[in-house]
Motif scaffolding. Sequence first.
Motif, short mmCIF file in Angstrom:
data_model
loop_
_atom_site.label_atom_id
_atom_site.label_comp_id
_atom_site.label_asym_id
_atom_site.label_seq_id
_atom_site.Cartn_x
_atom_site.Cartn_y
_atom_site.Cartn_z
N GLY A 80 0.76 -1.25 0.11
CA GLY A 80 -0.09 0.15 -0.18
C GLY A 80 0.84 1.19 -0.13
N TYR A 81 1.88 1.27 0.94
CA TYR A 81 2.69 2.32 0.89
C TYR A 81 3.41 2.75 -0.63
CZ TYR A 81 6.67 5.24 2.09
OH TYR A 81 7.49 6.43 2.29
N CYS A 82 4.09 1.56 -1.15
CA CYS A 82 4.77 1.77 -2.35
C CYS A 82 3.60 2.11 -3.65
CB CYS A 82 5.20 0.21 -2.96
SG CYS A 82 6.71 -0.23 -1.87
N MET A 83 2.29 1.60 -3.45
CA MET A 83 1.41 2.20 -4.32
C MET A 83 1.13 3.61 -4.35
SD MET A 83 -1.07 -1.19 -4.48
CE MET A 83 -2.27 -0.28 -5.90
N ALA A 85 3.15 6.02 -2.94
CA ALA A 85 4.37 6.60 -3.48
C ALA A 85 4.53 6.61 -4.87
CB ALA A 85 5.72 5.97 -2.69
N PHE A 86 4.34 5.67 -5.53
CA PHE A 86 4.55 5.57 -7.00
C PHE A 86 3.32 6.33 -7.45
CE2 PHE A 86 3.05 3.69 -11.11
CZ PHE A 86 4.43 3.79 -11.72
N ALA A 87 2.10 6.46 -7.01
CA ALA A 87 1.02 7.20 -7.59
C ALA A 87 1.52 8.80 -7.59
CB ALA A 87 -0.36 6.77 -6.96
N LEU A 88 1.92 8.87 -6.53
CA LEU A 88 2.30 10.53 -6.19
C LEU A 88 3.47 11.09 -6.97
CD1 LEU A 88 1.41 10.86 -2.34
CD2 LEU A 88 0.52 12.25 -4.12
N SER A 89 4.17 9.96 -7.44
CA SER A 89 5.41 10.62 -8.20
C SER A 89 5.18 10.66 -9.51
CB SER A 89 6.59 9.36 -7.90
OG SER A 89 6.33 8.14 -8.52
N MET A 90 4.06 9.86 -10.01
CA MET A 90 3.51 9.84 -11.44
C MET A 90 2.64 11.02 -11.49
SD MET A 90 5.21 7.48 -13.09
CE MET A 90 6.58 8.05 -12.23
N SER A 91 1.76 11.04 -10.57
CA SER A 91 0.63 12.10 -10.65
C SER A 91 0.54 13.03 -9.58
CB SER A 91 -0.73 11.66 -11.17
OG SER A 91 -1.63 12.37 -11.30
N PRO A 92 1.45 13.86 -9.29
CA PRO A 92 1.41 14.85 -8.00
C PRO A 92 0.28 15.71 -8.02
CG PRO A 92 3.19 15.56 -9.66
CD PRO A 92 2.78 14.33 -10.14
N SER A 93 -0.95 15.43 -7.56
CA SER A 93 -1.89 16.42 -7.53
C SER A 93 -2.73 16.05 -6.23
CB SER A 93 -2.81 15.97 -8.72
OG SER A 93 -3.52 14.74 -8.73
N SER A 94 -3.86 16.91 -5.95
CA SER A 94 -4.63 16.92 -4.86
C SER A 94 -5.38 15.64 -4.82
CB SER A 94 -5.52 18.20 -4.67
OG SER A 94 -4.64 19.31 -4.43
N PHE A 105 -0.84 5.34 2.11
CA PHE A 105 0.07 5.58 3.46
C PHE A 105 -0.57 5.16 4.76
CE2 PHE A 105 2.03 9.11 0.71
CZ PHE A 105 3.22 8.37 0.40
N GLY A 106 -2.02 5.54 4.75
CA GLY A 106 -2.78 4.78 6.03
C GLY A 106 -2.69 3.32 6.23
N LEU A 107 -2.68 2.84 5.22
CA LEU A 107 -2.34 1.34 5.23
C LEU A 107 -1.11 0.95 5.51
CD1 LEU A 107 -3.67 -1.67 4.73
CD2 LEU A 107 -3.22 -1.31 2.26
N GLY A 108 -0.17 1.69 5.07
CA GLY A 108 1.29 1.49 5.18
C GLY A 108 1.66 1.46 6.85
N SER A 109 1.05 2.58 7.41
CA SER A 109 1.22 2.89 8.93
C SER A 109 0.78 1.89 9.75
CB SER A 109 0.67 4.27 9.02
OG SER A 109 -0.70 4.17 9.38
N SER A 110 0.02 0.94 9.31
CA SER A 110 -0.60 -0.17 10.09
C SER A 110 0.68 -1.17 10.28
CB SER A 110 -1.63 -0.74 9.40
OG SER A 110 -1.32 -1.49 8.14
N ALA A 111 1.51 -1.09 9.67
CA ALA A 111 2.73 -1.98 9.92
C ALA A 111 3.63 -1.77 11.05
CB ALA A 111 3.89 -1.77 8.82
#
Length: 398
Positions: A80-83, A85-94, A105-111
């Motif tokens: 979830g974290y990687c997805m 980060a990848f989405a924001l690196s490809m399409s940085p938008s609101s 990032f919410g799912l990533g923090s559950s780790a």
Amino acid sequence: MTKSIPVAFLSLLFVGTVCNSMAVSFMGFYIVESLQRAPWNISVYTGVFALVAILSNRIFAKQMDRGANPFPMIGLAALGYCMAAFALSMSPSSLTVATAGVIGFGLGSSAMSTMFSLGGDIAERNSIKRSTYNAYMRATTSTSWMNGPALSFIVADQFGPEVVFQAAFAIGLIWLALWWRTAPRDAARIPVSAAQEKLMKGERHPELWAAILFVFCLALAHSLTFSALPIFFVREVGLPAYAPGLAFSIKTFAELFAIFTTPYLIARFGLRTALMGTAQLAIVAILVLATVRSFPHMFFGAAAEGVYFGLFSTLAISFVQSLSKNRPAQATAMYWNTMMIALVIAGPAAGLIAQVSDFQSVIFTGSAFAVASAAILGWSSYQRSESQKRDKTCQSDK
């Protein structure tokens, strides 16, 4: 399991926490400075982020206590974290922030919750005290937080904010690789029987809820103080702009030393006494910070803050786990969710108090919550002592 697994697991925890600390520390800055959104958008993002993390923690913890394998849960968090980060690196938008970003990032923090729960089982399998291994895990996460946020802002300053997400994605891939190679695949707990689970559902756990309330109050005290200190030091005290960063470094340095003393304190004084001393130290440390007038004063306050928070963050999780031995994953999730809720509340509360008064008042409010935490723990200890006395009386009457 071999003796090398705890060390390998700590490396997995380190990289995962670096990833999460990069995102948590940078997203508010990115939303306001890069996307040019109003500051209230940070509160919306943080609220949804916390909701995703809290729900994930609850679901995963319940499954772990029922005997589910935590291995795929950590992998799902890393993915979830990687997805995100990848989405924001490809399409940085609101829109990306509000969808893939906040969910991933919410799912990533559950780790964090999952790995601390799993760490307790790993410690038991390797004949290590849970409280001792908790100290190692807390030291690992503190070290990660020394590196992750700094890395985010250095990359943003040197190469641009979008490159932060490219770096986050690259480190996320390392997290996934470490998960695949080092996370134990056979660490599922023995599930509680259906009869035991039904019995536990009917039980009341006043001590556990008192412990959670204690954690909430002291976590809120720390979060309020942490939110207010940078502006208080620079704007209201008149210290240089680099003072907050210096204070944070001193705090973190002291925190690491404090963390490694917790196994000794538990063995020497017990969890409750050590936590009561920690709450009292927190009151003193926050009041010292609220009255800072010089650099030496700030150094002393930051060191005291690091000591009490290092002790609190390590002792409290062991304390909560000790009150729910049949459901350790759920207790661990309750601890992390409480810490997160306190952090989410602290930001808007600090802004509101400062708007009405000033940032020094925010810190004094934090000290009041530290006093409340000590009172709650004292009341809980008194109730426990009285209950034990009644039990002894009943047994002697029989």
